[in-house]
Design an enzyme around this catalytic site. Structure first.
Site: not given
Lengths: 77, 157
Positions: B49, B52-54, B59
């Site tokens: 993740f 994608a975050h971010f 984080n």
């Protein structure tokens, strides 16, 4: 508050239900499912200071039937 | 059985049904079945993740922090022999608080307490830390459907 009022209040609070309680049965409304059933049993035990047997929890299939079951625990509705 | 119990990743997988890419606790320790559990989750940039975050500020998403908490929490009762391997469902999550950002390289330490386990419904809470700094906390109500089903009224189909 009488035992009947407490009993009605538990159903209304547990299921956020304002319909005809006398006709209410397990799975008669969406929220009285297996999870709702356990929450209802816990609320009854806490309110009336009892511990329900497994067989009675399984038999507790309607608002009406519940009155008969609670009578076994000296909770007269 | 010597208490407290400790579980490596295979031991965790034997107790609970969460799997990659949604298993968010690496080690569980200090477990008293029916009472408490603690867990560790190490976050590296290889987590799926983070890109994608971010992309400019990686984080840990809040829902994953909550999963780390609850996956440690359920070990407080799924560590009991008779409950190992059972699936669980959320019934409620309350009082969720996020205190700090969790970034690649952080290790989350989680402490979970089981307040009650009655007829397949577990109630309790968990708090997490990065080092000594509070990170996230929440109260949980979790169901074990296999146990709930044992108490279904007879009229159930």
């Amino acid at each position: 508050m009488s035992n009947l009022e407490k009993y009605q209040h538990i159903f209304k609070e547990s299921f956020q239900y304002d319909g005809d309680l006398e006709q209410l049965e397990y799975q008669g409304i969406a929220v009285w499912d297996s999870v709702g059933h356990m929450q209802l049993m816990a609320a009854l035990e806490d309110t009336f200071g009892i511990e329900l047997d497994v067989d009675d929890i399984i038999d507790f299939s309607s608002f009406k039937k519940g009155k008969t079951i609670l009578a076994k625990y000296n909770v007269v509705i | 059985m010597d208490l407290p119990l400790n579980f490596d990743i295979n031991g965790i997988k034997a107790c609970q049904r969460n799997r990659h890419p949604l298993l968010f606790v690496d080690r569980v320790f200090d477990v008293i079945p029916g009472e408490k559990a603690s867990g560790l989750k190490c976050f590296t940039y290889n987590e799926w993740f983070f890109p994608a975050h971010f992309d400019d500020e990686p984080n840990v998403p809040g829902f994953i922090q909550v999963e780390s908490l609850v996956q440690t929490f359920i070990m407080s009762f799924l560590s009991k022999e008779e409950l190992r391997g059972k699936k669980t469902n959320f019934l409620s999550i309350n009082n969720v608080k996020f205190k700090r950002k969790i970034v690649p390289g952080d290790t989350l330490t989680i402490h979970a307490t089981l307040q009650s386990f009655r007829r397949g419904i577990a109630t309790g809470s968990a708090v997490s830390f990065v080092g000594d700094a509070p990170a996230c906390s929440a109260d949980f109500v979790v169901a074990v459907p296999d146990i709930l089903d044992q108490f279904k009224p007879k009229s159930a189909p």
